[in-house]
Each structure stands twice: as structure tokens, then as C-alpha cells.
Design an enzyme around this catalytic site. Structure first.
Site, PDB file in Angstrom:
ATOM      1  N   CYS A   1      -2.104  -2.641   7.695  1.00 56.78           N
ATOM      2  CA  CYS A   1      -2.097  -3.542   6.538  1.00 56.78           C
ATOM      3  C   CYS A   1      -0.864  -4.438   6.475  1.00 56.78           C
ATOM      4  O   CYS A   1      -0.939  -5.565   5.992  1.00 56.78           O
ATOM      5  CB  CYS A   1      -2.262  -2.733   5.258  1.00 56.78           C
ATOM      6  SG  CYS A   1      -3.941  -2.079   5.116  1.00 56.78           S
TER       7      CYS A   1
ATOM      8  N   ASP B   1       0.793  -1.249   0.000  1.00 62.19           N
ATOM      9  CA  ASP B   1       0.000   0.000   0.000  1.00 62.19           C
ATOM     10  C   ASP B   1       0.823   1.297   0.000  1.00 62.19           C
ATOM     11  O   ASP B   1       0.472   2.262   0.712  1.00 62.19           O
ATOM     12  CB  ASP B   1      -0.965   0.012   1.202  1.00 62.19           C
ATOM     13  CG  ASP B   1      -1.959  -1.133   1.182  1.00 62.19           C
ATOM     14  OD1 ASP B   1      -1.946  -1.917   0.229  1.00 62.19           O
ATOM     15  OD2 ASP B   1      -2.750  -1.246   2.140  1.00 62.19           O
TER      16      ASP B   1
ATOM     17  N   GLU C   1      -4.621  -0.843  -1.313  1.00 67.43           N
ATOM     18  CA  GLU C   1      -5.924  -0.928  -0.638  1.00 67.43           C
ATOM     19  C   GLU C   1      -6.888  -0.131  -1.491  1.00 67.43           C
ATOM     20  O   GLU C   1      -6.723   1.093  -1.659  1.00 67.43           O
ATOM     21  CB  GLU C   1      -5.865  -0.376   0.793  1.00 67.43           C
ATOM     22  CG  GLU C   1      -7.189  -0.593   1.521  1.00 67.43           C
ATOM     23  CD  GLU C   1      -7.151  -0.205   2.997  1.00 67.43           C
ATOM     24  OE1 GLU C   1      -6.051  -0.009   3.551  1.00 67.43           O
ATOM     25  OE2 GLU C   1      -8.238  -0.090   3.584  1.00 67.43           O
TER      26      GLU C   1
ATOM     27  N   GLN D   1       7.919 -14.261  21.249  1.00 64.31           N
ATOM     28  CA  GLN D   1       7.626 -15.693  21.385  1.00 64.31           C
ATOM     29  C   GLN D   1       8.299 -16.510  20.277  1.00 64.31           C
ATOM     30  O   GLN D   1       7.678 -17.385  19.661  1.00 64.31           O
ATOM     31  CB  GLN D   1       6.119 -15.932  21.373  1.00 64.31           C
ATOM     32  CG  GLN D   1       5.367 -15.154  22.453  1.00 64.31           C
ATOM     33  CD  GLN D   1       3.876 -15.403  22.385  1.00 64.31           C
ATOM     34  OE1 GLN D   1       3.412 -16.462  22.754  1.00 64.31           O
ATOM     35  NE2 GLN D   1       3.153 -14.407  21.890  1.00 64.31           N
TER      36      GLN D   1
ATOM     37  N   LYS E   1      -6.553  -4.934  -3.133  1.00 67.00           N
ATOM     38  CA  LYS E   1      -7.139  -5.688  -2.010  1.00 67.00           C
ATOM     39  C   LYS E   1      -8.174  -4.803  -1.308  1.00 67.00           C
ATOM     40  O   LYS E   1      -7.879  -3.664  -0.954  1.00 67.00           O
ATOM     41  CB  LYS E   1      -6.039  -6.159  -1.038  1.00 67.00           C
ATOM     42  CG  LYS E   1      -5.219  -5.045  -0.406  1.00 67.00           C
ATOM     43  CD  LYS E   1      -4.267  -5.630   0.621  1.00 67.00           C
ATOM     44  CE  LYS E   1      -3.445  -4.576   1.315  1.00 67.00           C
ATOM     45  NZ  LYS E   1      -4.210  -3.579   2.098  1.00 67.00           N
TER      46      LYS E   1
ATOM     47  N   VAL F   1       3.245   0.280   4.157  1.00 69.04           N
ATOM     48  CA  VAL F   1       2.503   0.995   5.192  1.00 69.04           C
ATOM     49  C   VAL F   1       1.092   0.434   5.331  1.00 69.04           C
ATOM     50  O   VAL F   1       0.547  -0.117   4.391  1.00 69.04           O
ATOM     51  CB  VAL F   1       2.439   2.496   4.854  1.00 69.04           C
ATOM     52  CG1 VAL F   1       3.834   3.087   4.773  1.00 69.04           C
ATOM     53  CG2 VAL F   1       1.696   2.783   3.542  1.00 69.04           C
TER      54      VAL F   1
HETATM   55  C1  C5J Z   1      -3.061   0.553   5.578  1.00 65.64           C
HETATM   56  C2  C5J Z   1      -4.804   1.715   6.736  1.00 65.64           C
HETATM   57  N1  C5J Z   1      -2.546   0.399   4.366  1.00 65.64           N
HETATM   58  N2  C5J Z   1      -3.993   2.112   7.725  1.00 65.64           N
HETATM   59  N3  C5J Z   1      -4.326   1.049   5.662  1.00 65.64           N
HETATM   60  O1  C5J Z   1      -2.416   0.274   6.576  1.00 65.64           O
HETATM   61  O2  C5J Z   1      -5.982   1.973   6.777  1.00 65.64           O
END
Ligand code: C5J
Length: 226
Positions: free
Chosen positions: A168, A30, A78, A208, A135, A163
Site C-alpha cells: 500500500c 494503513d 484499507e 533512476q 480506501k 505499512v
Molecule cells: C497494505 C496489504 N496496507 N499488504 N495492505 O499494504 O494488503
């Protein structure tokens, strides 16, 4: 195609990551104008986007490194269909934002496929032949064909960047981990609007004994593979 299973030990948290170059793909999550530039979705939700802008050069260097090694590269976006049929009301209405998904913003309709803001930033632009995955969710496996794509490529190891770390990126890593992929996060090629959430996400991923995966800086990856 024949794949070699020879591994390279990459120093990482919580212990060295056994990277199998012939079975590795880079996943860049993203890196879209909607999250990284003023006027997009991230900005509309009240976030300071400059933290995200700062990692663009590191992601570009990681892309160049992966391309130089011939790794498959998967870019995610996204994004939603223009009729928003893949955007549940619970997602569209969340956050009481000034601009919601599908609304007209300074860079076109927010998080809608084909709009200027939905594009990947110039420095991380996909090259011809690279996979670009739209996505509708936070995770990259929900409602996408990525599992079959990775199986077809013979990929078992995923190097992650992008990011935001705790949304995401972490969701996609968790989905990949549950599906049996060995996941490595490049710490300086991922970012959050909230530094404490980035740090906590990396702690959660690597705790872990690497319950979700491993994490390491870009320079450590490149030195280990030199
Ligand atoms: C992503 C979001 N890409 N923070 N989207 O992390 O809404």
C-alpha cells in the site's frame, strides 16, 4: 491562505529532497490493527506481524513531528463497506486465506469499516481535524477523494510512512508521483512482513534518479528541519 515556497534540503536517497514545509502533508498508510496485531488480516495471510509492530513508535514520533509543524496529516485505512460492494471478488478470494475480507475474525470482520480490527493502532490514532481516508484499494487515490483534498490544501509534497512498504505504501507513492506530487518515504517509519521486499521497494522508488521519489530516515528529516 498564502503559502511560502521556501524549501529545506533534506539529505535523502538518491539526492537531497527539496521539502517545502508550507506545502507538505504527512501521509500515514494503513497503521491498522488488521495489519499490525495478531488476529487480523496480515496474520490470517500467514505473516509475522511483529516486524510491523516494531515501527509503531517511529510512526508515532513522525506524527508528533508533523503535528508540531502544523502539516496536514492524512491517515489511510484499507477498508470496505459492510456489504463489500467496494470489494471486487478478485480481491476477496485472493490468497486462499483462513480468513477472507468480510469474514468474522478475533477483531471483528476482516478489513470492514467500523470493526475493531479496522481501527488505527492506539499510538498512531488520528487527532480531531486530521483526515482519515477509507480506501478500498492498495493505492490511496483509487476510489477516494484524496486528490481534491490535497489540491484544496495547496499540498505539493507528501511525506510517507506506514505499512506495508511494497504494497500500500509503494502503490500510493506511485499513484501520487504520477499525479505530480514530490514524495519522500521515511525509511524507519515503514515496514513489510518481508525485509527483502522493503529493501527492494526502497531501491525501486529511489532508482533512476528517484523515479518514484526519495527516501530518508526520520532523524535526518527532523535534523534538516530543526
Ligand atoms: C497494505 C496489504 N496496507 N499488504 N495492505 O499494504 O494488503
Amino acid at each position: 491562505m498564502q503559502h511560502s515556497d521556501i524549501a529545506v534540503a533534506v539529505p535523502a536517497r538518491p539526492y537531497p529532497y527539496a521539502l517545502v514545509p508550507d506545502r507538505t502533508a504527512l501521509v500515514v498508510i494503513d497503521m491498522q490493527r488488521d495489519f499490525i496485531e495478531p488476529g487480523g488480516f496480515g496474520d490470517a495471510l500467514g505473516n509475522d506481524v511483529t516486524r510491523l509492530t516494531a515501527i509503531v513508535p517511529a510512526v508515532a514520533r513522525l506524527l508528533a513531528f508533523a503535528r508540531g509543524r502544523g502539516w496536514p496529516v492524512i491517515h489511510t485505512r484499507e477498508s470496505h463497506r459492510p456489504d463489500l460492494s467496494d470489494c471486487p471478488p478478485a480481491k476477496r478470494l485472493r490468497g486462499n486465506a483462513a480468513l477472507r475480507i468480510g469474514d468474522e475474525g478475533p477483531m471483528g470482520r476482516i478489513l470492514v469499516q467500523g470493526e475493531p480490527g479496522n481501527a488505527i493502532v492506539e499510538a498512531c490514532m488520528p487527532l480531531p481535524g486530521e483526515i482519515v481516508l477509507d480506501k478500498p484499494g492498495k493505492g490511496m487515490f483509487w476510489n477516494t477523494a484524496v486528490h481534491d483534498i490535497l489540491a484544496g490544501l495547496g499540498v505539493s509534497h507528501l511525506v510517507f510512512a506506514g505499512v506495508t512498504t511494497e504494497v500500500c505504501v509503494q502503490t500510493s507513492m506511485r499513484e501520487a508521483n504520477d499525479r505530480g506530487f514530490e514524495c519522500l518515504l521515511i525509511e524507519d517509519a515503514t515496514e513489510s512482513y518481508f525485509p527483502q521486499f522493503k529493501a527492494a521497494a526502497i531501491e525501486m522508488i529511489t532508482a533512476q534518479g528517484g523515479i518514484v521519489g526519495w527516501a530518508t530516515p526520520l532523524a535526518t528529516l527532523t535534523e534538516a528541519c530543526a
